[in-house]
Design a protein around this motif. Structure first.
Motif, PDB file in Angstrom:
ATOM      1  N   VAL A   7      41.462  34.251  42.275  1.00  0.00           N
ATOM      2  CA  VAL A   7      42.032  33.408  41.214  1.00  0.00           C
ATOM      3  C   VAL A   7      42.264  31.983  41.716  1.00  0.00           C
ATOM      4  O   VAL A   7      42.420  31.060  40.917  1.00  0.00           O
ATOM      5  CB  VAL A   7      43.351  34.009  40.684  1.00  0.00           C
ATOM      6  CG1 VAL A   7      43.094  35.288  39.932  1.00  0.00           C
ATOM      7  CG2 VAL A   7      44.350  34.221  41.796  1.00  0.00           C
ATOM      8  N   LEU A  10      39.994  29.295  40.369  1.00  0.00           N
ATOM      9  CA  LEU A  10      40.136  28.781  39.011  1.00  0.00           C
ATOM     10  C   LEU A  10      40.674  27.355  39.015  1.00  0.00           C
ATOM     11  O   LEU A  10      41.548  27.004  39.811  1.00  0.00           O
ATOM     12  CB  LEU A  10      41.093  29.678  38.211  1.00  0.00           C
ATOM     13  CG  LEU A  10      40.665  31.142  38.036  1.00  0.00           C
ATOM     14  CD1 LEU A  10      41.808  31.949  37.425  1.00  0.00           C
ATOM     15  CD2 LEU A  10      39.418  31.235  37.167  1.00  0.00           C
ATOM     16  N   SER A  11      40.161  26.551  38.114  1.00  0.00           N
ATOM     17  CA  SER A  11      40.632  25.170  37.989  1.00  0.00           C
ATOM     18  C   SER A  11      40.393  24.695  36.561  1.00  0.00           C
ATOM     19  O   SER A  11      39.584  25.257  35.823  1.00  0.00           O
ATOM     20  CB  SER A  11      39.903  24.253  38.976  1.00  0.00           C
ATOM     21  OG  SER A  11      38.514  24.199  38.681  1.00  0.00           O
ATOM     22  N   LEU A  24      38.629  28.237  31.160  1.00  0.00           N
ATOM     23  CA  LEU A  24      39.224  29.336  31.926  1.00  0.00           C
ATOM     24  C   LEU A  24      38.505  30.650  31.636  1.00  0.00           C
ATOM     25  O   LEU A  24      38.231  31.442  32.549  1.00  0.00           O
ATOM     26  CB  LEU A  24      40.708  29.439  31.575  1.00  0.00           C
ATOM     27  CG  LEU A  24      41.583  30.323  32.460  1.00  0.00           C
ATOM     28  CD1 LEU A  24      41.467  29.933  33.923  1.00  0.00           C
ATOM     29  CD2 LEU A  24      43.045  30.230  32.001  1.00  0.00           C
ATOM     30  N   GLN A  27      35.191  30.731  33.496  1.00  0.00           N
ATOM     31  CA  GLN A  27      35.362  30.908  34.947  1.00  0.00           C
ATOM     32  C   GLN A  27      35.724  32.353  35.291  1.00  0.00           C
ATOM     33  O   GLN A  27      35.241  32.889  36.295  1.00  0.00           O
ATOM     34  CB  GLN A  27      36.451  29.956  35.450  1.00  0.00           C
ATOM     35  CG  GLN A  27      36.019  28.485  35.430  1.00  0.00           C
ATOM     36  CD  GLN A  27      37.128  27.570  35.913  1.00  0.00           C
ATOM     37  OE1 GLN A  27      37.647  27.731  37.020  1.00  0.00           O
ATOM     38  NE2 GLN A  27      37.503  26.613  35.065  1.00  0.00           N
ATOM     39  N   PHE A  28      36.567  32.970  34.490  1.00  0.00           N
ATOM     40  CA  PHE A  28      36.907  34.376  34.731  1.00  0.00           C
ATOM     41  C   PHE A  28      35.650  35.246  34.668  1.00  0.00           C
ATOM     42  O   PHE A  28      35.443  36.123  35.515  1.00  0.00           O
ATOM     43  CB  PHE A  28      37.925  34.862  33.703  1.00  0.00           C
ATOM     44  CG  PHE A  28      39.347  34.820  34.183  1.00  0.00           C
ATOM     45  CD1 PHE A  28      39.756  35.569  35.281  1.00  0.00           C
ATOM     46  CD2 PHE A  28      40.289  34.027  33.539  1.00  0.00           C
ATOM     47  CE1 PHE A  28      41.064  35.532  35.731  1.00  0.00           C
ATOM     48  CE2 PHE A  28      41.600  33.986  33.979  1.00  0.00           C
ATOM     49  CZ  PHE A  28      41.998  34.727  35.080  1.00  0.00           C
ATOM     50  N   LEU A  53      47.905  26.450  37.280  1.00  0.00           N
ATOM     51  CA  LEU A  53      46.865  25.551  36.789  1.00  0.00           C
ATOM     52  C   LEU A  53      47.423  24.305  36.101  1.00  0.00           C
ATOM     53  O   LEU A  53      46.661  23.404  35.732  1.00  0.00           O
ATOM     54  CB  LEU A  53      45.944  26.297  35.818  1.00  0.00           C
ATOM     55  CG  LEU A  53      45.169  27.479  36.425  1.00  0.00           C
ATOM     56  CD1 LEU A  53      44.400  28.213  35.345  1.00  0.00           C
ATOM     57  CD2 LEU A  53      44.208  26.985  37.509  1.00  0.00           C
ATOM     58  N   THR A  60      46.976  30.476  28.620  1.00  0.00           N
ATOM     59  CA  THR A  60      46.661  31.637  29.470  1.00  0.00           C
ATOM     60  C   THR A  60      46.833  32.943  28.696  1.00  0.00           C
ATOM     61  O   THR A  60      46.073  33.893  28.896  1.00  0.00           O
ATOM     62  CB  THR A  60      47.542  31.649  30.731  1.00  0.00           C
ATOM     63  OG1 THR A  60      48.921  31.596  30.357  1.00  0.00           O
ATOM     64  CG2 THR A  60      47.225  30.442  31.614  1.00  0.00           C
TER      65      THR A  60
END
Length: 515
Positions: A7, A10-11, A24, A27-28, A53, A60
């Motif tokens: 994790v 993640l950015s 997000l 990216q996941f 983040l 989220t």
């Protein structure tokens, strides 16, 4: 404790035009595909991830909800979120294309972005509503349990009569209010009461343009549909002889804010409708016509709780001395769609027949939900919620207006609405003419071509031209009278989504109209 350092990869790029939740989400899925996150790995809580983040927790939560619904994550009570088995087996191609494929097959997919005029669910007072539901069922009215109130909960009808007097200036009694399960139910009841005895001679007049579901609904009922032209003064009166002894005419209009054009009916046009109602009723009496002959009007008072400048016009029903106008209202715009509660306000002379039609069709408005809504109102939550949403939606309207200026000012004309839940933008004629000169596509409407191009990017916008009647409903159809543009809702989407949608719209404009 989080079971993987993946994790940390993640950015969030705060300068990117792509919405943060979509960054997000993508990216996941890449972490799942490349097996940096595998089956059984525990993820940080939504609060922890948001703090890490530097983004809002609502973002989220939205991402986790999507991943849960798509089967990438599983939730274990009191433990947290874990990566599901299938995620580590996700094909690489599917990671990048899943959203667009799903949106094309299911336009209402959670992976799409849309400027919708629904409610902002993030601002709904869930705790207050939950308390109202609980209180209303702790000591329920025996009539609610037995299903005794076919036309609605009496105390709710009383409250609504007072509410409509205070908010809309409508003079009515509780007995005139029939609770429905929404507009479609209300239209079914009124159609049954006024038209069912006249299958061959009943005619329905709809504004042109109008909400497409309305024309489909009456067409499904097998009614003869006729268009009412709409200009800057609102819906024009029917172009027909309404004094025919055996003809029944039913007009559905939106005087205070025409949908989708947003035009408020002028005083002069209102007077034209009132005069026509009086004349048609007088002719019916003089000719001893069938009881339903002449003109009936259904006044749809949709989304008029939301006004930001000025004052709303008095309902046409209040001014109609012929007593042949019915008012429709709904709670789906103020509360939430799933509530499925609305109402008909009927002239006293016709209450009995409207309630009889409702009984014949079968009541469909939930009595337990009516009880909860009444409690919500009596405790002051309804009015407080309405005030909050007016402030919130006014702010969103102003934000959308600024973004239209920034992104679409070169392509469109528009006016900031005084009320309601959407802004209408018109495509400038020079761009329509240019599109016609260079287009090799089948469609001749630029707004539809833009809408279809955006759909491929999982961006959903509502083109204006499909709201107009076509040749199947209007024999006098003239394509030159069809205006092109977009119906942009600002109440449901976040400001982030508003900006990303308009960015895409501008890019599609540039691509389609490139020399």
């Amino acid at each position: 404790m989080v079971s993987s350092n993946a994790v940390l990869r993640l950015s969030i790029d705060h300068q990117s035009p792509l919405a943060r939740y979509r960054q997000l989400l993508e990216q996941f899925k890449i972490l799942f595909r490349d097996k940096h996150l595998g089956e059984g790995d525990k993820l940080p809580s939504s609060r922890e991830l948001a703090a890490m983040l530097g983004i809002s927790r609502s973002t989220t939560i939205k991402v986790y909800d999507i991943l849960l619904s798509e089967g990438f994550l599983v939730s274990q009570p009191k433990k947290g979120l874990y990566v599901a088995h299938m995620a580590s087996l996700l094909p690489g191609e599917l990671v990048h294309n899943k959203a667009s494929i799903k949106a094309q097959s299911q336009p209402d997919s959670v992976a799409s972005i849309e400027l919708n005029s629904g409610i902002d669910v993030s601002a709904f007072p869930n705790k207050a509503w939950a308390a109202s539901m609980r209180r209303s069922w702790l000591n329920p009215d025996i009539g609610v349990i037995q299903g005794a109130y076919h036309d609605g909960l009496p105390k709710l009808q009383e409250y609504l009569a007072e509410y409509l007097a205070n908010v809309r200036g409508l003079d009515c009694d509780a007995e005139q209010i029939i609770i429905t399960s929404g507009n479609r139910d209300a239209l079914s009841i009124l159609s049954h009461a006024l038209l069912s005895d006249h299958p061959e001679t009943g005619r329905v007049w709809l504004e042109n343009p109008c909400f497409p579901a309305m024309s489909r609904f009456f067409h499904w009922l097998g009614r003869d549909l006729k268009p009412l032209a709409v200009d800057q003064e609102g819906a024009q009166t029917p172009l027909a002889d309404l004094s025919e002894a055996n003809k029944v005419h039913l007009a559905l209009i939106t005087p205070n804010r025409q949908y989708p054009l947003g035009v408020a009916m002028s005083s002069l046009r209102r007077q034209s409708w009132l005069s026509l109602l009086a004349q048609a009723n007088k002719a019916r009496v003089e000719q001893n016509s069938v009881k339903d002959a002449g003109l009936w009007v259904i006044e749809d008072d949709y989304d008029n709780e939301f006004y930001y400048q000025g004052r709303l016009g008095v309902p046409l029903m209040n001014l109609d001395e012929s007593r042949r106008t019915f008012l429709l209202g709904s709670f789906s715009k103020v509360m939430f769609r799933g509530l499925r509660l609305g109402y008909i306000v009927s002239p006293k002379e016709h209450v009995k027949r409207i309630k009889e039609s409702q009984r014949q069709l079968g009541p469909s408005a939930s009595l337990p939900m009516q009880s909860a809504l009444l409690d919500f109102m009596e405790y002051g939550h309804f009015n407080a919620h309405l005030r909050r949403m007016r402030r919130l939606y006014r702010d969103k309207r102003d934000y959308l207006d600024a973004q239209i200026e920034a992104y679409l000012g070169a392509y469109c004309d528009w006016q900031k609405p005084n009320g309601g839940m959407h802004t209408l933008v018109y495509i400038k004629d020079k761009w329509i003419q240019k599109y016609l000169s260079i287009s090799l596509q089948k469609t001749s409407y630029l707004d539809v071509a833009l809408m279809e191009s955006l759909l491929k990017q999982t961006v959903l916008v509502s083109a204006l031209s499909p709201y107009y009647f076509d040749k199947s409903f209007d024999k006098s159809f003239d394509k030159n009278n069809v205006k092109q543009g977009f119906v942009l809702g600002f109440t449901e989407p976040s400001k982030e989504d508003i900006e990303i949608v308009l960015t895409h719209v501008r890019q599609v404009f540039e691509n389609l109209l490139a020399d």
